[in-house]
Design a protein around this motif. Structure first.
Motif, mmCIF file in Angstrom:
data_model
loop_
_atom_site.group_PDB
_atom_site.id
_atom_site.type_symbol
_atom_site.label_atom_id
_atom_site.label_comp_id
_atom_site.label_asym_id
_atom_site.label_seq_id
_atom_site.Cartn_x
_atom_site.Cartn_y
_atom_site.Cartn_z
ATOM 1 N N HIS A 66 0.837 -1.196 0.000
ATOM 2 C CA HIS A 66 0.000 0.000 0.000
ATOM 3 C C HIS A 66 0.876 1.252 0.000
ATOM 4 N N VAL A 67 0.554 2.173 -0.925
ATOM 5 C CA VAL A 67 1.295 3.435 -0.973
ATOM 6 C C VAL A 67 0.416 4.503 -0.350
ATOM 7 N N ARG B 127 -1.053 8.180 0.497
ATOM 8 C CA ARG B 127 -1.222 9.399 -0.281
ATOM 9 C C ARG B 127 -0.584 10.565 0.470
ATOM 10 N N ASN C 60 -30.938 31.032 -21.862
ATOM 11 C CA ASN C 60 -30.560 29.627 -22.093
ATOM 12 C C ASN C 60 -29.129 29.371 -21.661
ATOM 13 N N LEU D 143 -17.640 16.682 -8.708
ATOM 14 C CA LEU D 143 -16.183 16.725 -8.657
ATOM 15 C C LEU D 143 -15.705 16.790 -7.200
ATOM 16 N N VAL E 158 -15.956 13.339 -5.585
ATOM 17 C CA VAL E 158 -14.934 12.409 -6.069
ATOM 18 C C VAL E 158 -13.565 12.795 -5.501
ATOM 19 N N HIS E 159 -13.261 14.086 -5.507
ATOM 20 C CA HIS E 159 -11.964 14.526 -4.993
ATOM 21 C C HIS E 159 -11.834 14.212 -3.506
ATOM 22 N N LYS F 133 -11.138 10.574 -3.135
ATOM 23 C CA LYS F 133 -9.821 10.156 -3.597
ATOM 24 C C LYS F 133 -8.692 10.684 -2.715
ATOM 25 N N ASP G 28 -8.372 4.669 1.996
ATOM 26 C CA ASP G 28 -8.220 3.937 0.738
ATOM 27 C C ASP G 28 -7.401 2.668 0.924
ATOM 28 N N GLU H 133 -6.509 -1.160 1.060
ATOM 29 C CA GLU H 133 -7.110 -2.311 0.407
ATOM 30 C C GLU H 133 -7.501 -3.332 1.469
ATOM 31 N N TRP I 48 -11.429 7.972 -14.601
ATOM 32 C CA TRP I 48 -10.860 8.764 -13.504
ATOM 33 C C TRP I 48 -11.316 8.215 -12.151
ATOM 34 N N LEU I 49 -12.596 7.841 -12.087
ATOM 35 C CA LEU I 49 -13.126 7.307 -10.841
ATOM 36 C C LEU I 49 -12.470 5.978 -10.486
ATOM 37 N N ALA J 272 -3.360 7.853 -5.182
ATOM 38 C CA ALA J 272 -2.069 7.838 -4.496
ATOM 39 C C ALA J 272 -1.241 8.981 -5.006
#
Lengths: 378, 261
Positions: free
Chosen positions: A35-36, A38, A93, A109, A112-113, A116, A121, A123, B255-256, B261
């Motif tokens: 595992h790396v 972040r 419009n 976004l 998701v950010h 991540k 995270d 495993e 991307w998801l 890392a």
């Protein structure tokens, strides 16, 4: 170049090494890669930065939604703005779209950010249990099923078994019949009879005309003088009485058709062209086309014989009629013979003549069905 | 009255009546008959200037008498309107041989020179004249009615939004954005290249004005809904949605799924 067998890692600049053929009987499970961690896991500053980025994305969403709300009230739908690369667009419009886009995109976004950078995270291996049930459970299932059959007396009373099977089997018929029967009504002679035959009586029939109908222009519903159709001209034509013609004396013609207007128009639309009589080909088709026309004026059904699109693209230099849907091309100089494309038969010609006042009339109705071919057409 | 009644059986009466009838018919015809449009007002001077310009610039293809050659059509009877359209839109002189003369990026001749050549071509044989400005400015035209006429008569080649479309073997119907009203009128009147003729009996001058008003309205309306994508309808719109929309979705999915890392 070395010839000794080796299992060591080979460097790229060492050239070819001959292997020793020593393949292990079974490869060992390499397991998960290490595992790396972040950046945000290791440094508080990086975590803080990620937090700010996520918050920034959520703020972008807030701004977008506010922009949407302001734009909704601030700009009238008639307001226009020039945008480079797009041109003049409706301001309302544009801003509603951009605002709502940013509103949703910012939330997405940001989420998701966040996942991540900050959510855990690591495993984790989760073992799956065996799919096969135990033998005891399987035996029990068979017992229950068999017992049910016995208790309901299904095996003892074959009459019930047979009638139930028949009922279930027969029930598939309503579904099938419905499917086949709903493919639409059969065309019958609906495409063979048009408003060139007579006035529609509203029940699928046509009352024959006392005087043959004049050809009138679409959409203005004006009768056409043969002398007004100069060489190279194209007229889009309908039978008299389909569209309201305010100047006609007859009351029915003045009012036009009330019911089934679109269907009648779709069947009776005709394209009228005038060619130099010299341009017709010296073939049976070319001669017939001229005979059914009047001094080089010819009238053809505008409904393509492939799937019924309006064939309206007439090139006056080549005398080709092109259908815009599937590029079927008809040669007007040879009785609208198909020279290209998927159509299988020529466009039906309308036989025309001239009445006492010099106006074009349909001498006869179409001799064949207009529009797409079908199996009953004959 | 009595004197007239007495002489009604005079041998000359029939001739006098015939003469009167002829005069009335002739005068009536002259007054009511449709005028063949010709540039009759062009002076001999202008025609001569036009002839000289024609000889130096057009005669290579159209022949020195304007009667055509294997590479250029006969111009007798095309009228001043055809010259004004072809040269005024930069289609003529043709820059290079091709299936069709495209609309020119710039017009190489001045309005006077074009009028001179038009006068000479109109003098070859009667043909349609340059239309009256009353019907070509879209002023007073009914754009709604024009749209109806356009969709029946023009839209199958030029597209319902006037965006143009393909014909056979490389020929095409050009787009109609930013075309001068006069040139739209002249195109309908003369039927340039593959286009059929829509003379004033087919589409009346008032209706032509309505069509011009419709096209001007379309020009001014722009594209309120965003990029027009050629005004071709659902096919290019679907293509863009599938290529770019799906592309972005696939990119987002990658991307998801990427390991962080």
């Amino acid at each position: 170049m070395s010839t000794e067998h080796s299992t060591d890692t080979v460097r790229l600049d060492e050239g070819h090494h001959v292997g020793d053929g020593g393949i292990p009987a079974q490869f060992a499970n390499p397991g998960l890669p290490p595992h790396v961690h972040r950046m945000a896991d290791e440094s508080e500053a990086a975590a803080k930065r990620a937090e700010r980025q996520v918050a920034g994305l959520f703020t972008l969403s807030i701004l977008g939604t506010v922009l949407f709300l302001i734009a909704y009230f601030a700009f009238d739908t008639a307001h226009r703005t020039w945008v480079p690369g797009i041109g003049t667009v409706s301001t309302s419009n544009l801003l509603l779209g951009v605002g709502m886009g940013l509103g949703l995109l910012g939330i997405g976004l940001g989420a998701v950010h966040w996942a991540k950078t900050l959510m855990p995270d690591e495993e984790v291996v989760e073992e799956r249990h065996a799919m096969r049930s135990s033998d005891a459970a399987r035996g029990e299932f068979v017992e229950i099923m068999r017992g049910g059959g016995e208790k309901s007396q299904l095996f003892r009373r074959p009459l019930i078994k047979a009638t139930l099977g028949g009922a279930l089997g027969l029930f598939s018929l309503p579904l099938l019949v419905q499917l086949v029967g709903s493919l639409g009504p059969l065309p019958k002679n609906h495409l063979s009879l048009t408003m060139w035959n007579g006035t529609p009586d509203g029940e699928g029939g046509y009352t024959a005309y006392t005087a043959r109908p004049r050809l009138v222009t679409d959409p203005e519903s004006l009768p056409i003088k043969a002398s007004d159709v100069t060489i190279g001209s194209v007229y889009h034509v309908l039978p008299e009485g389909l569209l309201p013609s305010p100047e006609a004396e007859d009351e029915h013609l003045r009012e036009g058709l009330h019911h089934g207007f679109l269907e009648e128009k779709g069947k009776a639309a005709v394209l009228l062209m005038r060619l130099d009589p010299k341009d017709f080909q010296d073939t049976p088709g070319g001669k017939k086309a001229q005979e059914w026309g009047y001094q080089g004026i010819v009238a053809y059904s505008k409904i393509c014989t492939h799937v019924g699109c309006p064939v309206g693209l007439y090139e006056r230099t080549t005398h080709h009629l092109l259908c815009p849907c599937h590029q079927s091309t008809f040669d007007v100089t040879d009785d609208c013979r198909v020279i290209f494309g998927p159509a299988k038969r020529p466009l039906p010609q309308l036989k025309i003549a001239v009445d006492d006042e010099g106006y074009l009339i349909a001498a006869e109705p179409f001799h064949e069905a207009v529009g797409p071919s079908f199996w009953e057409r004959g | 009255m009595n004197a007239l009644a007495v002489r009604r059986r005079h041998p000359a009466a029939i001739f006098i009546l015939l003469l009167l009838g002829l005069i009335v018919t002739g005068a009536g015809y002259a007054a009511l008959a449709p005028k063949q449009a010709t540039a009759a007002t062009a002076s001999a001077d202008q025609i001569e200037r036009g002839r000289r310009l024609f000889l130096t610039n057009c005669a290579t293809c159209h022949g020195k008498d304007g009667l055509g050659s294997p590479v250029g059509p006969n111009l007798a009877g095309v009228g001043a309107a055809a010259v004004d359209f072809q040269m005024g839109t930069g289609r003529m002189p043709m820059a290079e041989p091709g299936v069709q003369a495209p609309r020119g990026k710039k017009v190489t001749y001045s309005a006077e020179e074009i009028a001179d050549i038009a006068a000479w071509v109109a003098s070859l044989a009667p043909g349609p004249a340059v239309p009256d400005a009353e019907y070509t400015t879209a002023e007073g035209g009914n754009a709604g009615r024009g749209g109806e006429i356009f969709r029946v008569n023009c839209a199958m080649c030029h597209n319902s939004a006037g965006a143009g479309g393909a014909l056979t073997r490389g020929k095409y119907a050009p787009k109609l954005t930013d075309v001068e009203g006069r040139h739209i009128y002249e195109a309908m009147l003369t039927g340039p290249q593959s286009m059929p003729v829509f003379n004033d009996n087919n589409i009346s001058p008032e209706s032509k004005r309505d069509v011009i008003a419709y096209l001007k309205t379309m020009d001014e309306a722009g594209s309120p809904g965003g990029m027009a994508l050629g005004s071709l309808g659902p096919v290019p719109e679907g293509l863009v949605a599938w290529v770019f929309g799906l592309g972005i979705l696939i990119g987002a999915a990658c991307w998801l799924g990427q390991k962080g890392a």
